[in-house]
Design an enzyme around this catalytic site. Structure first.
Site, PDB file in Angstrom:
ATOM      1  N   ARG A  37      38.682 -17.070  66.687  1.00  0.00           N
ATOM      2  CA  ARG A  37      38.304 -18.362  67.288  1.00  0.00           C
ATOM      3  C   ARG A  37      38.354 -18.328  68.817  1.00  0.00           C
ATOM      4  O   ARG A  37      38.719 -19.300  69.465  1.00  0.00           O
ATOM      5  CB  ARG A  37      39.195 -19.517  66.782  1.00  0.00           C
ATOM      6  CG  ARG A  37      38.916 -19.900  65.338  1.00  0.00           C
ATOM      7  CD  ARG A  37      39.369 -21.329  65.036  1.00  0.00           C
ATOM      8  NE  ARG A  37      39.750 -21.433  63.646  1.00  0.00           N
ATOM      9  CZ  ARG A  37      40.993 -21.653  63.224  1.00  0.00           C
ATOM     10  NH1 ARG A  37      41.973 -21.857  64.076  1.00  0.00           N
ATOM     11  NH2 ARG A  37      41.252 -21.714  61.943  1.00  0.00           N
ATOM     12  N   ARG A  41      37.282 -24.798  70.602  1.00  0.00           N
ATOM     13  CA  ARG A  41      37.431 -26.079  71.287  1.00  0.00           C
ATOM     14  C   ARG A  41      38.445 -26.068  72.431  1.00  0.00           C
ATOM     15  O   ARG A  41      38.546 -27.026  73.176  1.00  0.00           O
ATOM     16  CB  ARG A  41      37.823 -27.167  70.276  1.00  0.00           C
ATOM     17  CG  ARG A  41      36.652 -27.610  69.394  1.00  0.00           C
ATOM     18  CD  ARG A  41      37.087 -28.622  68.356  1.00  0.00           C
ATOM     19  NE  ARG A  41      37.888 -28.006  67.309  1.00  0.00           N
ATOM     20  CZ  ARG A  41      38.614 -28.688  66.433  1.00  0.00           C
ATOM     21  NH1 ARG A  41      38.666 -29.998  66.489  1.00  0.00           N
ATOM     22  NH2 ARG A  41      39.303 -28.048  65.504  1.00  0.00           N
ATOM     23  N   ARG A  50      29.016 -28.513  72.468  1.00  0.00           N
ATOM     24  CA  ARG A  50      29.011 -29.027  71.092  1.00  0.00           C
ATOM     25  C   ARG A  50      28.955 -30.563  71.006  1.00  0.00           C
ATOM     26  O   ARG A  50      28.737 -31.113  69.936  1.00  0.00           O
ATOM     27  CB  ARG A  50      30.292 -28.557  70.369  1.00  0.00           C
ATOM     28  CG  ARG A  50      30.314 -27.086  70.018  1.00  0.00           C
ATOM     29  CD  ARG A  50      29.758 -26.794  68.634  1.00  0.00           C
ATOM     30  NE  ARG A  50      30.455 -27.547  67.601  1.00  0.00           N
ATOM     31  CZ  ARG A  50      29.967 -28.603  66.980  1.00  0.00           C
ATOM     32  NH1 ARG A  50      28.755 -29.035  67.250  1.00  0.00           N
ATOM     33  NH2 ARG A  50      30.663 -29.232  66.063  1.00  0.00           N
ATOM     34  N   ASP A  86      30.269 -19.768  60.579  1.00  0.00           N
ATOM     35  CA  ASP A  86      31.326 -20.313  59.720  1.00  0.00           C
ATOM     36  C   ASP A  86      31.281 -19.619  58.361  1.00  0.00           C
ATOM     37  O   ASP A  86      30.210 -19.240  57.892  1.00  0.00           O
ATOM     38  CB  ASP A  86      31.134 -21.823  59.531  1.00  0.00           C
ATOM     39  CG  ASP A  86      32.373 -22.473  58.941  1.00  0.00           C
ATOM     40  OD1 ASP A  86      32.446 -22.614  57.700  1.00  0.00           O
ATOM     41  OD2 ASP A  86      33.296 -22.816  59.699  1.00  0.00           O
ATOM     42  N   TYR A 164      37.525 -23.114  48.358  1.00  0.00           N
ATOM     43  CA  TYR A 164      36.857 -24.233  49.041  1.00  0.00           C
ATOM     44  C   TYR A 164      35.864 -24.932  48.107  1.00  0.00           C
ATOM     45  O   TYR A 164      35.761 -26.160  48.084  1.00  0.00           O
ATOM     46  CB  TYR A 164      36.092 -23.729  50.268  1.00  0.00           C
ATOM     47  CG  TYR A 164      36.895 -23.690  51.540  1.00  0.00           C
ATOM     48  CD1 TYR A 164      37.353 -24.868  52.144  1.00  0.00           C
ATOM     49  CD2 TYR A 164      37.187 -22.484  52.175  1.00  0.00           C
ATOM     50  CE1 TYR A 164      38.079 -24.844  53.317  1.00  0.00           C
ATOM     51  CE2 TYR A 164      37.917 -22.441  53.356  1.00  0.00           C
ATOM     52  CZ  TYR A 164      38.364 -23.626  53.921  1.00  0.00           C
ATOM     53  OH  TYR A 164      39.086 -23.592  55.086  1.00  0.00           O
TER      54      TYR A 164
END
Length: 367
Positions: A37, A41, A50, A86, A164
């Protein structure tokens, strides 16, 4: 009007291959470092790029993925980049609806509930058609990165994706997915095999598009016990590496592969004999013990606690030095034990990267 996207050939020459050499256990001048990552962010420019955009729409834009992948390289001297994407693009390619919900994370409005729901999935996936946007992002980034560092492609592992798809999103217990393993073992293996087939094609497509290394994320390994891991995760992780490598060998290609099975410290020995050049480690594993248990069969990657990045810079430097002393400098790639968190400061990431380079250069000089 569609933007012109370059073809996956005539890439600029690689200038820094330290990461690839370390993955193969070869001699290096400094320990390479990158962060899971690293495009995230915590970077103001990432948040700006974004802002107001749907997450999966961003994933489907080669130009946006390329820009986000390159942002951290403009700030820090990382030794590798990982394509911005992703793991849940694979269930999407198999026909499932996945949305990124603000404050909640990834959400499947219609998760798999019973074995008959497997009929809803697309078994034969045309990865070039369904996931071509990832391949185009990789090709574009390989050109734009101008040979600065290698580019890593990746996929989620079958068990992690299965969990998931059944849970419908994140979960603390993963009890719905684990219920399948105990109540529906045959259907579970059927789903895991379907996922494995798609992942193999997906990873091969990424290499064809320009990826120079591959990482397989088994993020939910730790929710399984050793027996379940050996039955429902490990065989598929091994199958992926074997099939990808066999196909690449036919084409005369050799791309290092990394397996990151978070919290699977009970399976280090097995993971080190699974056809991957590199085993990624989370922060709960002692570096020295990991070296002993893997017996020099693989390179290791990791494993600083991401929360150590909240420490003052001097403390980060000390933690890195101790970590390097534990792992040694050969056959080692420095990383965090998980991804960078959104509230971390870019300056401390910079201190981490600088400490790895500085301490490892000194250690290598003394050998």
């Amino acid at each position: 009007m569609k933007c012109f996207l370059p073809s996956p050939k005539d890439f600029p020459q690689l200038k820094n291959d330290t990461f690839l050499r370390a993955a193969r256990g070869e001699e290096i001048e400094h320990v390479p470092v990158w962060c899971m990552r690293q495009a995230g962010r915590y970077l103001p420019e990432f948040r700006e790029s974004r802002a107001g955009k749907d997450f999966f729409e961003t994933c489907q834009s080669p130009e946006a993925c390329c820009e986000l992948t390159l942002q951290p390289l403009r700030r820090f001297p990382f030794d590798a980049a990982i394509i911005f994407s992703d793991i849940l693009v694979v269930p999407q390619a198999m026909g499932m609806d996945v949305q990124m919900v603000a404050g909640k994370g990834p959400t499947f409005p219609e998760p798999l509930k019973e074995p008959e729901d497997l009929q809803r999935l697309q078994v034969k996936v045309d990865t070039a058609k369904e996931l071509g946007y990832v391949f185009r992002a990789i090709t574009l980034t390989r050109h734009k990165i101008e040979g600065k560092v290698p580019l890593i492609g990746f996929s989620g592992a079958p068990w992690t994706l299965m969990s998931y798809m059944i849970e419908g999103g994140g979960s603390n217990t993963h009890s719905k997915a684990k219920r399948w393993l105990y109540q529906h073992p045959e259907a579970s293996h059927m789903l895991l095999k379907m996922l494995t087939d798609v992942i193999v094609e997906y990873l091969l497509g990424q290499v064809a598009a320009g990826a120079q290394a591959l990482q397989v994320f088994e993020s939910h390994a730790g929710i399984l016990g050793p027996a379940e891991f050996k039955e429902f995760s490990l065989p598929y992780l091994r199958d992926i590496a074997r099939r990808v490598k066999d196909k690449l060998k036919e084409a005369g290609q050799d791309v290092p592969m990394i397996v990151f099975a978070k919290d699977a410290h009970y399976a280090l020995e097995e993971l080190s004999q699974s056809n991957y050049e590199v085993v990624g480690l989370d922060w709960t594993i002692d570096p020295l013990s990991a070296r002993e248990r893997t017996g020099g069969k693989v390179s290791l990657q990791g494993n600083m606690d991401p929360c150590a990045l909240y420490a003052p810079k001097e403390r980060i430097s000390d933690i890195v030095k101790k970590m390097l002393e534990g792992f040694g400098t050969r056959g080692y790639i420095a990383n965090l034990g998980h991804g960078v968190y959104p509230d971390m400061t870019p300056e401390n990431i910079g201190a981490f990267v600088e400490a790895v380079h500085q301490h490892s250069k000194q250690m290598i000089k003394q050998i």
